[in-house]
Scaffold this motif. Structure first.
Motif, PDB file in Angstrom:
ATOM      1  N   UNK A 216      29.230  30.780  18.029  1.00 56.04           N
ATOM      2  CA  UNK A 216      28.764  29.683  18.879  1.00 56.04           C
ATOM      3  C   UNK A 216      28.466  28.447  18.035  1.00 56.04           C
ATOM      4  N   UNK A 217      27.876  28.651  16.875  1.00 57.22           N
ATOM      5  CA  UNK A 217      27.572  27.545  15.967  1.00 57.22           C
ATOM      6  C   UNK A 217      28.860  26.827  15.557  1.00 57.22           C
ATOM      7  N   UNK A 218      29.862  27.594  15.191  1.00 58.23           N
ATOM      8  CA  UNK A 218      31.146  27.006  14.792  1.00 58.23           C
ATOM      9  C   UNK A 218      31.809  26.294  15.962  1.00 58.23           C
ATOM     10  N   UNK A 219      31.683  26.851  17.162  1.00 53.59           N
ATOM     11  CA  UNK A 219      32.228  26.189  18.353  1.00 53.59           C
ATOM     12  C   UNK A 219      31.499  24.873  18.612  1.00 53.59           C
ATOM     13  N   UNK A 220      30.177  24.859  18.426  1.00 56.67           N
ATOM     14  CA  UNK A 220      29.407  23.619  18.589  1.00 56.67           C
ATOM     15  C   UNK A 220      29.839  22.574  17.571  1.00 56.67           C
ATOM     16  N   UNK A 221      30.061  23.001  16.336  1.00 59.67           N
ATOM     17  CA  UNK A 221      30.520  22.069  15.298  1.00 59.67           C
ATOM     18  C   UNK A 221      31.882  21.479  15.683  1.00 59.67           C
ATOM     19  N   UNK A 222      32.785  22.318  16.158  1.00 56.90           N
ATOM     20  CA  UNK A 222      34.115  21.845  16.543  1.00 56.90           C
ATOM     21  C   UNK A 222      34.028  20.899  17.743  1.00 56.90           C
ATOM     22  N   UNK A 223      33.172  21.228  18.712  1.00 53.86           N
ATOM     23  CA  UNK A 223      33.013  20.361  19.886  1.00 53.86           C
ATOM     24  C   UNK A 223      32.456  19.005  19.486  1.00 53.86           C
ATOM     25  N   UNK A 224      31.501  19.004  18.569  1.00 54.97           N
ATOM     26  CA  UNK A 224      30.930  17.729  18.112  1.00 54.97           C
ATOM     27  C   UNK A 224      31.988  16.906  17.383  1.00 54.97           C
ATOM     28  N   UNK A 225      32.754  17.573  16.526  1.00 51.47           N
ATOM     29  CA  UNK A 225      33.810  16.882  15.793  1.00 51.47           C
ATOM     30  C   UNK A 225      34.823  16.270  16.758  1.00 51.47           C
ATOM     31  N   UNK A 226      35.199  17.011  17.782  1.00 51.73           N
ATOM     32  CA  UNK A 226      36.131  16.511  18.792  1.00 51.73           C
ATOM     33  C   UNK A 226      35.529  15.314  19.519  1.00 51.73           C
ATOM     34  N   UNK A 227      34.254  15.400  19.860  1.00 50.03           N
ATOM     35  CA  UNK A 227      33.568  14.306  20.546  1.00 50.03           C
ATOM     36  C   UNK A 227      33.525  13.052  19.678  1.00 50.03           C
ATOM     37  N   UNK A 228      33.215  13.222  18.393  1.00 45.84           N
ATOM     38  CA  UNK A 228      33.153  12.071  17.486  1.00 45.84           C
ATOM     39  C   UNK A 228      34.537  11.444  17.333  1.00 45.84           C
ATOM     40  N   UNK A 229      35.568  12.271  17.233  1.00 48.62           N
ATOM     41  CA  UNK A 229      36.926  11.741  17.103  1.00 48.62           C
ATOM     42  C   UNK A 229      37.351  10.992  18.364  1.00 48.62           C
ATOM     43  N   UNK A 230      36.998  11.518  19.532  1.00 51.18           N
ATOM     44  CA  UNK A 230      37.328  10.834  20.793  1.00 51.18           C
ATOM     45  C   UNK A 230      36.581   9.507  20.875  1.00 51.18           C
ATOM     46  N   UNK A 231      35.333   9.503  20.457  1.00 50.16           N
ATOM     47  CA  UNK A 231      34.550   8.266  20.464  1.00 50.16           C
ATOM     48  C   UNK A 231      35.164   7.245  19.504  1.00 50.16           C
ATOM     49  N   UNK A 232      35.556   7.708  18.317  1.00 50.47           N
ATOM     50  CA  UNK A 232      36.161   6.807  17.332  1.00 50.47           C
ATOM     51  C   UNK A 232      37.453   6.212  17.880  1.00 50.47           C
TER      52      UNK A 232
END
Length: 132
Positions: free
Chosen positions: A66-82
């Motif tokens: 779950x922790x790794x999934x949260x990290x990946x989701x955050x990374x995806x969110x930051x990339x979409x925002x960028x």
């Protein structure tokens, strides 16, 4: 008065003491009966502990996943925002150029009007959206 004991004698004594401490004492009938009762209980407790340890390991793995999934989701969110920010910046730069181009056209139109060119005076003010 000093006693002189040879080192070999000390080592032999120390070695004998160690052997005496590690040798198991013979069991009595009462101790054997107690062991017979305690062994199944101990095995049951150990089995329960092993299953709890396995459950904790599985829970730990689930938490890590779950922790790794949260990290990946955050990374995806930051990339979409960028990406959205980059698109906004590109659009803003285009609008800024259009506004500056419209202002340059208006200044030229005003210069012509000030010099007496009536056609320039009658033209509408340039619209930045025409310069996109």
């Amino acid at each position: 008065m000093h006693l002189r004991i040879p080192i070999a004698a000390l080592l032999a004594f120390a070695g004998g003491a160690a052997v005496a401490q590690t040798a198991p004492a013979p069991q009595t009938a009462v101790e054997s009966a107690a062991d017979a009762q305690e062994v199944p209980v101990t095995r049951g407790l150990n089995a329960r502990e092993d299953s709890e340890a396995s459950a904790q390991q599985a829970a730990s793995e689930a938490v890590q996943a779950q922790y790794e999934a949260d990290m990946a989701a955050y990374r995806t969110s930051v990339q979409a925002h960028a990406q959205a920010v980059a698109q906004d910046e590109a659009r803003f730069a285009q609008q800024q150029r259009a506004y500056a181009d419209a202002m340059a056209a208006w200044r030229e139109q005003k210069r012509d009007c000030d010099r007496g060119v009536l056609k320039a005076c009658k033209k509408p003010t340039p619209n930045p959206s025409d310069f996109y």
